[in-house]
Design a protein around this motif. Sequence first.
Motif, mmCIF file in Angstrom:
data_model
loop_
_atom_site.group_PDB
_atom_site.id
_atom_site.type_symbol
_atom_site.label_atom_id
_atom_site.label_comp_id
_atom_site.label_asym_id
_atom_site.label_seq_id
_atom_site.Cartn_x
_atom_site.Cartn_y
_atom_site.Cartn_z
ATOM 1 N N PHE A 183 0.860 -1.177 0.000
ATOM 2 C CA PHE A 183 0.000 0.000 0.000
ATOM 3 C C PHE A 183 0.895 1.226 0.000
ATOM 4 C CE2 PHE A 183 1.101 -0.826 4.317
ATOM 5 C CZ PHE A 183 1.214 0.410 4.927
ATOM 6 N N THR A 184 0.322 2.363 -0.285
ATOM 7 C CA THR A 184 1.064 3.616 -0.272
ATOM 8 C C THR A 184 0.739 4.352 1.020
ATOM 9 O OG1 THR A 184 0.975 3.767 -2.683
ATOM 10 C CG2 THR A 184 1.489 5.789 -1.473
ATOM 11 N N ALA A 185 1.727 4.537 1.861
ATOM 12 C CA ALA A 185 1.522 5.197 3.144
ATOM 13 C C ALA A 185 1.221 6.679 2.925
ATOM 14 C CB ALA A 185 2.760 5.032 4.025
ATOM 15 N N LEU A 186 0.063 7.108 3.420
ATOM 16 C CA LEU A 186 -0.384 8.487 3.288
ATOM 17 C C LEU A 186 -1.117 8.896 4.557
ATOM 18 C CD1 LEU A 186 -1.813 8.300 -0.354
ATOM 19 C CD2 LEU A 186 0.263 9.506 0.323
ATOM 20 N N PRO A 187 -1.331 10.189 4.761
ATOM 21 C CA PRO A 187 -2.086 10.603 5.951
ATOM 22 C C PRO A 187 -3.568 10.250 5.866
ATOM 23 C CG PRO A 187 -0.758 12.418 5.058
ATOM 24 C CD PRO A 187 -0.756 11.334 4.042
ATOM 25 N N GLU A 188 -4.124 10.084 4.659
ATOM 26 C CA GLU A 188 -5.556 9.850 4.486
ATOM 27 C C GLU A 188 -5.870 8.360 4.585
ATOM 28 O OE1 GLU A 188 -3.670 11.350 2.194
ATOM 29 O OE2 GLU A 188 -4.151 13.472 2.545
ATOM 30 N N ILE A 189 -6.724 8.003 5.509
ATOM 31 C CA ILE A 189 -7.023 6.586 5.738
ATOM 32 C C ILE A 189 -7.781 5.973 4.565
ATOM 33 C CG2 ILE A 189 -9.174 7.035 6.987
ATOM 34 C CD1 ILE A 189 -8.392 4.645 8.792
ATOM 35 N N ASP A 190 -8.662 6.743 3.917
ATOM 36 C CA ASP A 190 -9.405 6.187 2.788
ATOM 37 C C ASP A 190 -8.477 5.787 1.649
ATOM 38 O OD1 ASP A 190 -11.771 6.460 4.122
ATOM 39 O OD2 ASP A 190 -12.424 8.270 3.072
ATOM 40 N N ALA A 191 -7.447 6.591 1.433
ATOM 41 C CA ALA A 191 -6.485 6.258 0.376
ATOM 42 C C ALA A 191 -5.731 4.970 0.715
ATOM 43 C CB ALA A 191 -5.508 7.411 0.182
ATOM 44 N N ILE A 192 -5.406 4.773 1.987
ATOM 45 C CA ILE A 192 -4.688 3.558 2.391
ATOM 46 C C ILE A 192 -5.587 2.336 2.263
ATOM 47 C CG2 ILE A 192 -3.582 2.370 4.320
ATOM 48 C CD1 ILE A 192 -2.466 4.956 5.271
ATOM 49 N N THR A 193 -6.839 2.436 2.698
ATOM 50 C CA THR A 193 -7.737 1.282 2.608
ATOM 51 C C THR A 193 -7.976 0.889 1.152
ATOM 52 O OG1 THR A 193 -9.636 2.796 2.754
ATOM 53 C CG2 THR A 193 -8.906 1.753 4.783
ATOM 54 N N THR A 194 -8.141 1.874 0.283
ATOM 55 C CA THR A 194 -8.327 1.567 -1.136
ATOM 56 C C THR A 194 -7.101 0.860 -1.702
ATOM 57 O OG1 THR A 194 -9.777 3.490 -1.413
ATOM 58 C CG2 THR A 194 -8.813 2.556 -3.395
ATOM 59 N N SER A 195 -5.924 1.339 -1.325
ATOM 60 C CA SER A 195 -4.681 0.726 -1.788
ATOM 61 C C SER A 195 -4.542 -0.696 -1.255
ATOM 62 C CB SER A 195 -3.495 1.586 -1.345
ATOM 63 O OG SER A 195 -2.278 1.066 -1.816
ATOM 64 N N GLY A 232 -12.821 -9.605 -10.951
ATOM 65 C CA GLY A 232 -12.073 -9.301 -9.742
ATOM 66 C C GLY A 232 -12.137 -7.841 -9.356
ATOM 67 N N GLY A 233 -12.277 -6.954 -10.336
ATOM 68 C CA GLY A 233 -12.398 -5.539 -10.032
ATOM 69 C C GLY A 233 -13.611 -5.234 -9.183
ATOM 70 N N ARG A 234 -14.671 -5.988 -9.360
ATOM 71 C CA ARG A 234 -15.865 -5.792 -8.531
ATOM 72 C C ARG A 234 -15.565 -6.128 -7.073
ATOM 73 N NH1 ARG A 234 -17.489 -6.785 -13.627
ATOM 74 N NH2 ARG A 234 -19.514 -5.989 -14.315
ATOM 75 N N VAL A 235 -14.750 -7.156 -6.882
ATOM 76 C CA VAL A 235 -14.368 -7.524 -5.514
ATOM 77 C C VAL A 235 -13.575 -6.403 -4.866
ATOM 78 C CG1 VAL A 235 -13.130 -9.198 -4.108
ATOM 79 C CG2 VAL A 235 -14.358 -9.960 -6.159
ATOM 80 N N TRP A 236 -12.586 -5.879 -5.593
ATOM 81 C CA TRP A 236 -11.756 -4.810 -5.037
ATOM 82 C C TRP A 236 -12.594 -3.582 -4.695
ATOM 83 C CZ3 TRP A 236 -10.477 -0.433 -8.451
ATOM 84 C CH2 TRP A 236 -9.854 0.597 -7.749
ATOM 85 N N VAL A 237 -13.440 -3.167 -5.639
ATOM 86 C CA VAL A 237 -14.224 -1.949 -5.417
ATOM 87 C C VAL A 237 -15.161 -2.135 -4.232
ATOM 88 C CG1 VAL A 237 -15.945 -0.413 -6.421
ATOM 89 C CG2 VAL A 237 -14.052 -1.241 -7.822
ATOM 90 N N TRP A 238 -15.824 -3.286 -4.170
ATOM 91 C CA TRP A 238 -16.730 -3.537 -3.028
ATOM 92 C C TRP A 238 -15.951 -3.520 -1.722
ATOM 93 C CZ3 TRP A 238 -16.435 -7.384 0.602
ATOM 94 C CH2 TRP A 238 -17.511 -7.487 1.489
ATOM 95 N N HIS A 239 -14.808 -4.201 -1.688
ATOM 96 C CA HIS A 239 -14.010 -4.287 -0.473
ATOM 97 C C HIS A 239 -13.578 -2.885 -0.011
ATOM 98 C CE1 HIS A 239 -10.516 -6.569 1.722
ATOM 99 N NE2 HIS A 239 -11.392 -6.026 2.554
ATOM 100 N N ALA A 240 -13.085 -2.073 -0.939
ATOM 101 C CA ALA A 240 -12.649 -0.717 -0.584
ATOM 102 C C ALA A 240 -13.818 0.144 -0.147
ATOM 103 C CB ALA A 240 -11.936 -0.082 -1.771
ATOM 104 N N ALA A 241 -14.970 -0.001 -0.818
ATOM 105 C CA ALA A 241 -16.137 0.814 -0.472
ATOM 106 C C ALA A 241 -16.648 0.491 0.925
ATOM 107 C CB ALA A 241 -17.234 0.602 -1.514
ATOM 108 N N VAL A 242 -16.729 -0.789 1.245
ATOM 109 C CA VAL A 242 -17.204 -1.177 2.583
ATOM 110 C C VAL A 242 -16.210 -0.726 3.645
ATOM 111 C CG1 VAL A 242 -17.759 -3.142 4.073
ATOM 112 C CG2 VAL A 242 -18.540 -3.111 1.698
ATOM 113 N N ALA A 243 -14.915 -0.831 3.351
ATOM 114 C CA ALA A 243 -13.892 -0.456 4.329
ATOM 115 C C ALA A 243 -13.961 1.022 4.687
ATOM 116 C CB ALA A 243 -12.506 -0.808 3.800
ATOM 117 N N LYS A 244 -14.314 1.853 3.738
ATOM 118 C CA LYS A 244 -14.387 3.277 4.043
ATOM 119 C C LYS A 244 -15.813 3.767 4.256
ATOM 120 C CE LYS A 244 -14.192 5.159 -0.693
ATOM 121 N NZ LYS A 244 -13.406 6.068 -1.558
#
Length: 417
Positions: free
Chosen positions: A317-329, A356-368
Amino acid sequence: MSWMIWTELRRSSARWAFLLLLALGGGLMAAWGQGWYLVWPEASVMAANAATYFAAAVLAGMAAWSAQRGVRYGMRDQLLLVARRPWQVESAHLLAILVYAWSGLLVFAAVAVLAASGSAGPGFLWPSYLLLVFTTLTVCVASGYVAGRLRPSRITAPVVAVAVIVVQFLTPTNAPFDFSVVTGPARLELNSGVLLARSVLAAAVVCLAVLLPFLWNRPRASRIRLAALPVGMAGLLAWVVLSGPLQIARTPPGEPLCAAPGPDLPRVCLWPENRAYLETALEAVRRISHAAGGAVALPEVYYDEGLKPDGAGYPYFTALPEIDAITTSMALSGFQPSGKCPDSSDAAMAARYDIGGRVWVWHAAVAKGARSVSDDDSFLLPPEVARDVDVALAKPRAQQLAWIREQVERTWAGCDG
């Protein structure tokens, strides 16, 4: 010699711009977000940008204007007859402008230290970024001085300033001639070969600025030797061009900064310089793990980008101050192939990763905590993918997990492992 330098400092045209450039650079540091003061390499880059973003063009133009002073006031012949050696007169004149340029760098470096000392943790400014700006300002000012001496005209100064602006903004990112870098992640460092080449170039341009005006008035024999100067400068420019990219990957440390947010949860490993992001990364792991719900397999470790030298098979992942950016990564990098997949064509592989892109998008959306992805600018999605994920997000949690398990199975159907 010292009194000459002091006199030039008091009469230099650069003094009028010095306070203005400090205000503009300070405004840039205040307006630039992204938590640059949390990480020492980023703080170093911020000081470098503040010292060059406006100053390079302004000081180069002023150097071109100041170099014509003797012509404007009809004193060129008198300057050749002063008691001091000609190179001393020129050195004092040029050095006064350079002092104002270098002083701005020192001021912004001090501001960066004050801003980062309370939050960036152990460490300090990276001197390589300061050296980069030191050489950049020196080359710009000395080049402007040379232009003003060779072409004493009212339009020379604005032409030089505009030329510096054009070069500054048209130079490709990470090119050897780039004035400064936009960002300084911990995974990158400046190329020492480029710094060496630029340092030699800066010294050569300063020598040219000091000696050229008087060599130009020498006899023919000296004029012939003068013709060799462009060849030498061309060689130095070629050295800079061939020295490689401005930033290169760092060697990962033997002991990265690693921690886990709790038992049975993935660990995160960061570059030591990114310790200010650790708590944010740990919270991102908690969210990613809760969002997965056992339907999406999680890795044992998430690595900060560039921390693993080969990069293959390690979710990062890319370490950043924004948590949403980290969860998406993390959601994207954690969805790794379970083995070799028997795709018969590029179209078949694209279809597999479309699922597989649907899995990633769903996972990131639920996480944030997103309820829809169609209107989320952080996702650049085909309409059908956004529609399918939005439909899934509207369902109860159990049905979402059942749908995701089906998508995961379809994605890696037939793969080894």
